[in-house]
Design a protein around this motif. Sequence first.
Motif, PDB file in Angstrom:
ATOM      1  N   LYS A   1       0.791  -1.302  -0.002  1.00 19.97           N
ATOM      2  CA  LYS A   1      -0.048  -0.011   0.106  1.00 19.97           C
ATOM      3  C   LYS A   1       0.691   1.227  -0.068  1.00 19.97           C
ATOM      4  CE  LYS A   1      -1.992   1.842   3.800  1.00 19.97           C
ATOM      5  NZ  LYS A   1      -2.603   1.984   4.788  1.00 19.97           N
ATOM      6  N   GLY A   2       1.883   1.344   0.814  1.00 16.66           N
ATOM      7  CA  GLY A   2       2.760   2.566   1.076  1.00 16.66           C
ATOM      8  C   GLY A   2       3.448   2.994  -0.214  1.00 16.66           C
ATOM      9  N   ALA A   3       4.238   1.950  -0.854  1.00 15.99           N
ATOM     10  CA  ALA A   3       4.664   2.292  -2.168  1.00 15.99           C
ATOM     11  C   ALA A   3       3.895   2.717  -3.248  1.00 15.99           C
ATOM     12  CB  ALA A   3       5.470   1.040  -2.520  1.00 15.99           C
ATOM     13  N   ALA A   4       2.472   1.775  -3.285  1.00 10.57           N
ATOM     14  CA  ALA A   4       1.710   2.080  -4.492  1.00 10.57           C
ATOM     15  C   ALA A   4       1.274   3.426  -4.580  1.00 10.57           C
ATOM     16  CB  ALA A   4       0.431   1.002  -4.305  1.00 10.57           C
ATOM     17  N   GLN A   5       0.740   3.807  -3.300  1.00  7.59           N
ATOM     18  CA  GLN A   5       0.171   5.324  -2.918  1.00  7.59           C
ATOM     19  C   GLN A   5       1.267   6.378  -3.190  1.00  7.59           C
ATOM     20  OE1 GLN A   5      -1.230   5.025   1.073  1.00  7.59           O
ATOM     21  NE2 GLN A   5      -3.187   4.679   0.044  1.00  7.59           N
ATOM     22  N   VAL A   6       2.675   6.218  -2.951  1.00  6.79           N
ATOM     23  CA  VAL A   6       3.661   7.426  -3.298  1.00  6.79           C
ATOM     24  C   VAL A   6       3.651   7.346  -4.822  1.00  6.79           C
ATOM     25  CG1 VAL A   6       5.920   7.737  -3.182  1.00  6.79           C
ATOM     26  CG2 VAL A   6       4.817   6.889  -0.963  1.00  6.79           C
ATOM     27  N   LEU A   7       3.888   5.956  -5.635  1.00  6.53           N
ATOM     28  CA  LEU A   7       3.959   6.162  -7.011  1.00  6.53           C
ATOM     29  C   LEU A   7       2.851   6.883  -7.492  1.00  6.53           C
ATOM     30  CD1 LEU A   7       5.357   2.360  -7.230  1.00  6.53           C
ATOM     31  CD2 LEU A   7       6.700   4.622  -7.453  1.00  6.53           C
ATOM     32  N   GLU A   8       1.549   6.605  -6.977  1.00  7.93           N
ATOM     33  CA  GLU A   8       0.392   6.935  -7.775  1.00  7.93           C
ATOM     34  C   GLU A   8       0.227   8.574  -7.464  1.00  7.93           C
ATOM     35  OE1 GLU A   8      -3.122   5.823  -9.836  1.00  7.93           O
ATOM     36  OE2 GLU A   8      -1.085   4.898  -9.314  1.00  7.93           O
ATOM     37  N   LYS A   9       0.735   8.924  -6.141  1.00  6.73           N
ATOM     38  CA  LYS A   9       0.427  10.361  -6.007  1.00  6.73           C
ATOM     39  C   LYS A   9       1.421  11.208  -6.550  1.00  6.73           C
ATOM     40  CE  LYS A   9      -1.043   9.719  -1.159  1.00  6.73           C
ATOM     41  NZ  LYS A   9      -0.905  10.136   0.195  1.00  6.73           N
ATOM     42  N   LYS A  10       2.581  10.713  -7.035  1.00  2.00           N
ATOM     43  CA  LYS A  10       3.606  11.528  -7.746  1.00  2.00           C
ATOM     44  C   LYS A  10       3.510  11.328  -9.267  1.00  2.00           C
ATOM     45  CE  LYS A  10       6.941  11.800  -3.935  1.00  2.00           C
ATOM     46  NZ  LYS A  10       8.482  11.405  -3.827  1.00  2.00           N
ATOM     47  N   GLY A  11       2.575  10.446  -9.613  1.00  2.00           N
ATOM     48  CA  GLY A  11       2.105  10.314 -10.923  1.00  2.00           C
ATOM     49  C   GLY A  11       3.039   9.430 -11.911  1.00  2.00           C
ATOM     50  N   TYR A  12       3.932   8.662 -11.007  1.00  2.00           N
ATOM     51  CA  TYR A  12       4.565   7.586 -11.809  1.00  2.00           C
ATOM     52  C   TYR A  12       3.835   6.317 -12.374  1.00  2.00           C
ATOM     53  CZ  TYR A  12       8.850   9.897  -9.797  1.00  2.00           C
ATOM     54  OH  TYR A  12       9.738  10.846  -9.482  1.00  2.00           O
ATOM     55  N   THR A  13       2.885   6.281 -11.724  1.00  2.00           N
ATOM     56  CA  THR A  13       2.003   4.905 -12.125  1.00  2.00           C
ATOM     57  C   THR A  13       0.632   5.545 -12.338  1.00  2.00           C
ATOM     58  OG1 THR A  13       1.561   4.404  -9.850  1.00  2.00           O
ATOM     59  CG2 THR A  13       3.460   3.268 -10.840  1.00  2.00           C
ATOM     60  N   GLU A  14      -0.039   4.662 -12.845  1.00  2.00           N
ATOM     61  CA  GLU A  14      -1.538   4.651 -13.176  1.00  2.00           C
ATOM     62  C   GLU A  14      -2.127   3.237 -12.716  1.00  2.00           C
ATOM     63  OE1 GLU A  14      -5.130   5.555 -16.386  1.00  2.00           O
ATOM     64  OE2 GLU A  14      -3.115   6.371 -16.754  1.00  2.00           O
ATOM     65  N   PHE A  15      -2.919   3.173 -11.683  1.00  2.00           N
ATOM     66  CA  PHE A  15      -3.191   1.828 -10.949  1.00  2.00           C
ATOM     67  C   PHE A  15      -4.731   1.678 -11.169  1.00  2.00           C
ATOM     68  CE2 PHE A  15      -5.340  -0.038  -7.430  1.00  2.00           C
ATOM     69  CZ  PHE A  15      -4.891  -1.633  -7.594  1.00  2.00           C
ATOM     70  N   THR A  16      -5.049   0.493 -11.557  1.00  2.00           N
ATOM     71  CA  THR A  16      -6.481  -0.036 -11.605  1.00  2.00           C
ATOM     72  C   THR A  16      -6.991  -1.387 -11.120  1.00  2.00           C
ATOM     73  OG1 THR A  16      -6.896   1.343 -13.883  1.00  2.00           O
ATOM     74  CG2 THR A  16      -8.702  -0.082 -13.248  1.00  2.00           C
ATOM     75  N   PRO A  17      -7.696  -1.407 -10.175  1.00  2.00           N
ATOM     76  CA  PRO A  17      -8.219  -2.472  -9.580  1.00  2.00           C
ATOM     77  C   PRO A  17      -9.404  -3.169 -10.477  1.00  2.00           C
ATOM     78  CG  PRO A  17      -9.271  -0.997  -8.344  1.00  2.00           C
ATOM     79  CD  PRO A  17      -8.611  -0.323  -9.238  1.00  2.00           C
ATOM     80  N   HIS A  18      -9.329  -4.549 -10.376  1.00  2.00           N
ATOM     81  CA  HIS A  18     -10.363  -5.265 -11.054  1.00  2.00           C
ATOM     82  C   HIS A  18     -10.689  -6.470 -10.290  1.00  2.00           C
ATOM     83  CE1 HIS A  18     -10.443  -3.042 -14.776  1.00  2.00           C
ATOM     84  NE2 HIS A  18      -9.138  -3.290 -15.052  1.00  2.00           N
ATOM     85  N   TYR A  19     -11.885  -6.924 -10.510  1.00  2.00           N
ATOM     86  CA  TYR A  19     -12.472  -8.202  -9.905  1.00  2.00           C
ATOM     87  C   TYR A  19     -13.169  -8.946 -10.957  1.00  2.00           C
ATOM     88  CZ  TYR A  19     -11.783  -5.169  -5.833  1.00  2.00           C
ATOM     89  OH  TYR A  19     -11.439  -4.484  -4.886  1.00  2.00           O
ATOM     90  N   ILE A  20     -12.763 -10.496 -10.613  1.00  2.00           N
ATOM     91  CA  ILE A  20     -13.396 -11.266 -11.670  1.00  2.00           C
ATOM     92  C   ILE A  20     -14.679 -11.662 -11.180  1.00  2.00           C
ATOM     93  CG2 ILE A  20     -12.998 -13.872 -12.464  1.00  2.00           C
ATOM     94  CD1 ILE A  20     -10.396 -13.421 -12.631  1.00  2.00           C
ATOM     95  N   THR A  21     -15.874 -11.650 -12.151  1.00  2.00           N
ATOM     96  CA  THR A  21     -17.209 -12.457 -11.936  1.00  2.00           C
ATOM     97  C   THR A  21     -17.508 -13.108 -12.990  1.00  2.00           C
ATOM     98  OG1 THR A  21     -18.230 -10.309 -12.992  1.00  2.00           O
ATOM     99  CG2 THR A  21     -17.862 -10.153 -10.616  1.00  2.00           C
ATOM    100  N   TRP A  22     -18.264 -14.179 -12.712  1.00  2.00           N
ATOM    101  CA  TRP A  22     -18.751 -15.075 -13.938  1.00  2.00           C
ATOM    102  C   TRP A  22     -20.138 -14.772 -13.976  1.00  2.00           C
ATOM    103  CZ3 TRP A  22     -15.252 -16.401 -10.245  1.00  2.00           C
ATOM    104  CH2 TRP A  22     -13.976 -16.715 -10.605  1.00  2.00           C
ATOM    105  N   TYR A  23     -20.753 -15.402 -15.064  1.00  2.00           N
ATOM    106  CA  TYR A  23     -22.369 -15.487 -15.237  1.00  2.00           C
ATOM    107  C   TYR A  23     -22.856 -16.838 -15.120  1.00  2.00           C
ATOM    108  CZ  TYR A  23     -21.876 -16.521 -19.974  1.00  2.00           C
ATOM    109  OH  TYR A  23     -21.423 -17.167 -21.162  1.00  2.00           O
ATOM    110  N   CYS A  24     -24.006 -17.059 -14.656  1.00  2.00           N
ATOM    111  CA  CYS A  24     -24.644 -18.172 -14.352  1.00  2.00           C
ATOM    112  C   CYS A  24     -25.360 -18.738 -15.737  1.00  2.00           C
ATOM    113  CB  CYS A  24     -25.670 -18.339 -13.220  1.00  2.00           C
ATOM    114  SG  CYS A  24     -26.388 -19.967 -12.777  1.00  2.00           S
ATOM    115  N   PRO A  25     -25.077 -19.962 -16.196  1.00  2.00           N
ATOM    116  CA  PRO A  25     -25.803 -20.082 -17.521  1.00  2.00           C
ATOM    117  C   PRO A  25     -27.337 -20.331 -17.468  1.00  2.00           C
ATOM    118  CG  PRO A  25     -24.079 -21.544 -16.955  1.00  2.00           C
ATOM    119  CD  PRO A  25     -23.933 -20.729 -15.814  1.00  2.00           C
ATOM    120  N   ASP A  26     -28.028 -20.105 -18.285  1.00  2.00           N
ATOM    121  CA  ASP A  26     -29.502 -19.806 -18.212  1.00  2.00           C
ATOM    122  C   ASP A  26     -30.165 -21.001 -17.771  1.00  2.00           C
ATOM    123  OD1 ASP A  26     -29.324 -17.255 -19.624  1.00  2.00           O
ATOM    124  OD2 ASP A  26     -29.657 -18.079 -21.546  1.00  2.00           O
TER     125      ASP A  26
END
Length: 619
Positions: free
Chosen positions: A210-235
């Motif tokens: 968390k600490g390293a990620a926030q420093v890199l993001e605040k100073k514009g060195y990185t652009e971070f995006t979280p994602h979450y896997i979901t599935w769908y239920c067959p009909d």
Amino acid sequence: MLRLLVWAALLLGCCHGRFVVEKNSLKVTAPDDLNGTYECAIGNFGVPQYGGTMVGFVAYPKANKKACKSFDDFDISYKAKPGAFPTFLLVDRGDCYFTKKAWNAQNAGAAAILVADDKDEPLITMDTPEESGTADYLENITIPSALITKSFGDRLKKAIDNGDMVNVNLDWREALPHPDERVEYEFWTNSNDECGPKCDSQIDFVKSFKGAAQVLEKKGYTEFTPHYITWYCPDAFTLSKQCKSQCINHGRYCAPDPEQDFSKGYDGKDVVVQNLRQVCVFKVAKEHKKPWVWWDYVTDFAIRCPMKEKKYTKECADGVIKSLGLDHKAIYKCIGDPDADEENPVLKAEQDAQIGKGSRGDVTILPTLVINNRQYRGKLDKGAVLKALCAGFRETTEPAVCLSEDIQTNECLENNGGCWQDNAANITACKDTFRGRVCECPVVKGVKFVGDGYTHCEASGSGRCEINNGGCWKETKNGRTYSACTNIQDDGCKCPDGFKGDGKHKCEDIDECKERTACQCKECKCKNTWGSYECGCSGGLLYMREHDTCISKNGATETGWGFLWAIFFGLVAAGIGGYAVYKYRIRRYMDSEIRAIMAQYMPLDNQGDVQSHSHHIEM
């Protein structure tokens, strides 16, 4: 059985794209018949040396060839002696987990492990097992691992059996793209904390990184995006108990049951809702120009709202949101209605993002880190991930954290990296980078140095003389200082007047007396000084430097007064002469005028006859 069928159908229904095996190159430099570059698949454990290389020789054990047992049992060691090449241990696939092979190889002293496939097939990704009992050694695997094809493995074994020394270079420098000064990365994760070692590793990673990620993001060195896997239920299963407990929005977005038991604990739909909440926290925080707050929320939620303590609830999540000062209404507007029979635009976008695009394959492994659109393979550890992120920067644009001793070795500390340096001014062309070093002439205090960076760098432009005198000669003697550098010219060195030399390393005093370039008149007496000369005259004479001559002080005075008197009398004579001429011309002019008047009224004697004669004719 139904549960297995449901999730088999889910996987088949959702993951219809492609899985990309992430690779690095393996170059064999000896023996000659194996010389060349080969592909190998990066293992999803250990620490790949992203951005770097490793050189070693390949060893194939005579016993324990599949490395499923400790090599201590066979009295085999691969620990490198001082000055020796590290060992890359070649083992066969089969009989135990890939991670077990890597662990045994590491304990035996191997620097890396190469696993030869046991059948002819395309390369696959070696992943970690799901069993929780393996967690103790999984987190401690630090050597890189790679899977090679069966045919290549057979060739390596044959060369080793023939007594050849097989030298190999493992190269990860191009395993990750590094196009510019900013790294874009995604973290595919899950809010479920009851899925065993993988869930534990995700939470531990988020907390430590968390600490390293926030420093890199605040100073514009990185652009971070979280994602979450979901599935769908067959009909065919949307009305089943399993889909109803594991899905929201009428089977459109699903997650596995956390405990794998539908009769107790939390349901999969609880995980989907919390995943959705975390995505919305990120979206709202990003809209407020603070995307790094996601790391705070996820960390605090994991600590304050664990499933084990029955706190994995909306109320607990709301408390975290409130404590971080986030826009509660905006977050719940983003979440929408999980019971509605309609698509949720946020989760629909997450499902679409799972499908690979360009060089990135489908995301099917949890957790997955994607760096510059390339899936990361290796241990989910702060140090390992930070190294991978650093490998994604264009060389020389890395942030300072990438150049710390914990991340890389400063190659400029040894022999200045083979680059140009000016010890006197403490200036060097060696620039440490994550991937190594570059020799590049620097810019110091606004002054640009130009050159090849290896053997030559020279200050250029205005202000260059302020830095080590522009690399030019300079010396002080007897209270006087001379320099071969001037800000009038943008570059180069030129000895000042009174000196000769190259201007850079040496300027020597010119002996004007000896070289007879000054003070050469008959009465002159020359004395050389540093950077100049002194000239005197004998017999009380006065030296005139601009004419390089001697004159008498008295004579000079008499001559000066005589000259002034001559000028004075000359001017007087000129005035008298001019006045005489003026008087003469005035007199003549007056005489002519008087004569003309008298001629009109008093005819002259010699004109009488003429006038009478004329009158007579007229009569």
